[in-house]
Design a protein around this motif. Structure first.
Motif, PDB file in Angstrom:
ATOM      1  N   ASN A   3       0.831  -1.193   0.000  1.00 11.89           N
ATOM      2  CA  ASN A   3       0.000   0.000   0.000  1.00 11.89           C
ATOM      3  C   ASN A   3       0.870   1.249   0.000  1.00 11.89           C
ATOM      4  OD1 ASN A   3       0.719   0.707   2.723  1.00 11.89           O
ATOM      5  ND2 ASN A   3      -0.784  -0.787   3.458  1.00 11.89           N
ATOM      6  N   GLU A   4       0.212   2.403  -0.208  1.00 14.59           N
ATOM      7  CA  GLU A   4       0.964   3.647  -0.395  1.00 14.59           C
ATOM      8  C   GLU A   4       1.793   4.015   0.819  1.00 14.59           C
ATOM      9  OE1 GLU A   4       0.120   8.363  -1.370  1.00 14.59           O
ATOM     10  OE2 GLU A   4      -1.375   6.840  -1.863  1.00 14.59           O
ATOM     11  N   SER A   5       1.214   3.945   2.024  1.00 12.26           N
ATOM     12  CA  SER A   5       1.948   4.349   3.220  1.00 12.26           C
ATOM     13  C   SER A   5       3.152   3.441   3.474  1.00 12.26           C
ATOM     14  CB  SER A   5       1.021   4.354   4.437  1.00 12.26           C
ATOM     15  OG  SER A   5       0.500   3.052   4.679  1.00 12.26           O
ATOM     16  N   THR A   6       2.976   2.129   3.220  1.00 14.43           N
ATOM     17  CA  THR A   6       4.087   1.196   3.406  1.00 14.43           C
ATOM     18  C   THR A   6       5.196   1.463   2.400  1.00 14.43           C
ATOM     19  OG1 THR A   6       2.593  -0.504   4.264  1.00 14.43           O
ATOM     20  CG2 THR A   6       4.753  -1.221   3.476  1.00 14.43           C
ATOM     21  N   ALA A   7       4.843   1.718   1.154  1.00 17.15           N
ATOM     22  CA  ALA A   7       5.836   1.993   0.114  1.00 17.15           C
ATOM     23  C   ALA A   7       6.624   3.253   0.445  1.00 17.15           C
ATOM     24  CB  ALA A   7       5.156   2.128  -1.241  1.00 17.15           C
ATOM     25  N   ARG A   8       5.921   4.294   0.860  1.00 14.00           N
ATOM     26  CA  ARG A   8       6.603   5.544   1.220  1.00 14.00           C
ATOM     27  C   ARG A   8       7.557   5.316   2.393  1.00 14.00           C
ATOM     28  NH1 ARG A   8       4.942  10.682  -0.122  1.00 14.00           N
ATOM     29  NH2 ARG A   8       5.512  11.360   1.963  1.00 14.00           N
ATOM     30  N   GLY A  41       9.670   3.445 -10.428  1.00 15.05           N
ATOM     31  CA  GLY A  41       8.658   4.442 -10.762  1.00 15.05           C
ATOM     32  C   GLY A  41       7.897   4.975  -9.562  1.00 15.05           C
ATOM     33  N   LEU A  42       7.843   4.185  -8.459  1.00 12.50           N
ATOM     34  CA  LEU A  42       7.127   4.641  -7.277  1.00 12.50           C
ATOM     35  C   LEU A  42       7.785   5.861  -6.646  1.00 12.50           C
ATOM     36  CD1 LEU A  42       6.046   1.378  -5.391  1.00 12.50           C
ATOM     37  CD2 LEU A  42       4.596   3.050  -6.553  1.00 12.50           C
ATOM     38  N   ILE A  43       9.100   5.921  -6.709  1.00 11.28           N
ATOM     39  CA  ILE A  43       9.785   7.084  -6.136  1.00 11.28           C
ATOM     40  C   ILE A  43       9.385   8.350  -6.884  1.00 11.28           C
ATOM     41  CG2 ILE A  43      12.034   8.177  -5.740  1.00 11.28           C
ATOM     42  CD1 ILE A  43      13.204   5.520  -5.121  1.00 11.28           C
ATOM     43  N   HIS A  44       9.358   8.262  -8.203  1.00 10.94           N
ATOM     44  CA  HIS A  44       8.933   9.422  -8.991  1.00 10.94           C
ATOM     45  C   HIS A  44       7.469   9.750  -8.726  1.00 10.94           C
ATOM     46  CE1 HIS A  44      12.441  10.356 -11.445  1.00 10.94           C
ATOM     47  NE2 HIS A  44      12.688   9.059 -11.494  1.00 10.94           N
ATOM     48  N   HIS A  45       6.678   8.730  -8.508  1.00 13.51           N
ATOM     49  CA  HIS A  45       5.257   8.954  -8.240  1.00 13.51           C
ATOM     50  C   HIS A  45       5.047   9.695  -6.924  1.00 13.51           C
ATOM     51  CE1 HIS A  45       0.958   8.261  -8.010  1.00 13.51           C
ATOM     52  NE2 HIS A  45       1.113   7.677  -6.829  1.00 13.51           N
ATOM     53  N   TYR A  46       5.775   9.297  -5.878  1.00 11.03           N
ATOM     54  CA  TYR A  46       5.583   9.890  -4.559  1.00 11.03           C
ATOM     55  C   TYR A  46       6.404  11.150  -4.326  1.00 11.03           C
ATOM     56  CZ  TYR A  46       3.370   5.436  -3.348  1.00 11.03           C
ATOM     57  OH  TYR A  46       2.549   4.332  -3.305  1.00 11.03           O
TER      58      TYR A  46
END
Length: 204
Positions: A3-8, A41-46
Motif C-alpha cells: 500500500n501507499e503508506s508502506t511503500a513511502r 517508478g514509485l519514487i517518482h510517483h511519490y
C-alpha cells in the motif's frame, strides 16, 4: 500488494540508510528503490526528485528528534537522548552540510533545538538567585550550541579520541563528560539576579 503508506515508509527508510552511509549527492534514486524493494517508478510517483526525498528524510528525522526530547525532564536527559539516537541523524546531516547542492533542504526550524530551548529557559527560571553573577545569553543560541556539540561529537568522536590521546578512556564515560561540560555551559550562561531584578546582557 504494497500500500501507499508502506511503500513511502520503505523508500524513506532506505533513503535514510543510504544517506547515512554515503553523501546524499552520491546516492541515486535507483539505489534507493533497490534498497527499499520497490519499483523505481514509485519514487517518482511519490517524490518526483531526490531533493524531495532528502527533504522528507530530514523532516521526518527532525520530527523524530522532537518527539524523542518532548518528555525530557531536563537538558541533561534531552542531550543524552539526542546523543544516543540510533537513526544516525548527525552523520547524515554532516554529509548534507558538505554538499552545497543538498544543504538547503534542511534549513527549517529543528523541533529538537526548540525542545532544548524550552528546557534551557525552564532551568534558568528555576535557578534564579541573588548571588548569581553571570550574564544571560539568548537561550536559542545556548540550545543550538548544545545540539551542535552533541551532533558534532557523534560525527567526530572517532577522530577526536586518538588526536586527544583518549585511547585509555571508555567512550561512554567520555561522552558523559562531554554532556556534563555542556550542562556546566548551560548553567553558566543563565540569567543574573541582582537585588531582586533580573539583568540581561546589553545587545546592540
Amino acid at each position: 500488494m504494497t500500500n501507499e503508506s508502506t511503500a513511502r515508509e520503505q523508500i524513506l527508510t532506505a533513503a535514510t540508510e543510504l544517506f547515512h552511509e554515503r553523501s546524499p549527492a552520491a546516492v541515486s534514486l535507483r539505489e534507493i528503490a533497490r534498497r527499499a524493494g520497490v519499483n523505481y517508478g514509485l519514487i517518482h510517483h511519490y517524490f518526483k526528485t531526490k531533493e524531495a526525498v532528502l527533504a522528507e528524510v530530514f523532516r521526518t528525522s527532525a520530527l523524530h528528534g522532537g518527539r524523542l526530547l518532548a518528555d525530557a525532564e531536563d537538558t541533561a536527559t534531552a542531550l543524552a537522548r539526542l546523543g544516543r539516537d540510533p537513526r544516525a541523524y548527525a552523520r547524515m546531516l554532516a554529509w548534507a552540510v558538505l554538499d552545497s547542492d543538498t544543504s538547503k533542504v534542511f534549513a527549517d526550524q529543528s523541533p529538537a533545538i526548540h525542545a532544548i530551548t524550552e528546557l534551557v529557559g525552564r532551568e534558568w527560571n528555576a535557578g534564579l538567585s541573588p548571588d548569581r553573577t553571570r550574564d544571560r545569553h539568548d537561550p536559542r543560541v545556548v540550545a543550538a550550541t548544545s545540539v551542535l556539540a552533541v551532533l558534532g561529537w557523534s560525527v567526530f568522536a572517532p577522530y577526536v579520541f586518538p588526536a586527544a590521546g583518549l585511547g585509555d578512556r571508555d567512550p561512554d564515560d567520555v561522552q558523559a563528560e562531554v554532556l556534563e561540560l555542556l550542562q556546566s555551559m548551560i548553567a553558566a550562561t543563565g540569567p543574573i539576579a541582582v537585588h531582586g531584578r533580573t539583568e540581561h546582557r546589553d545587545r546592540d
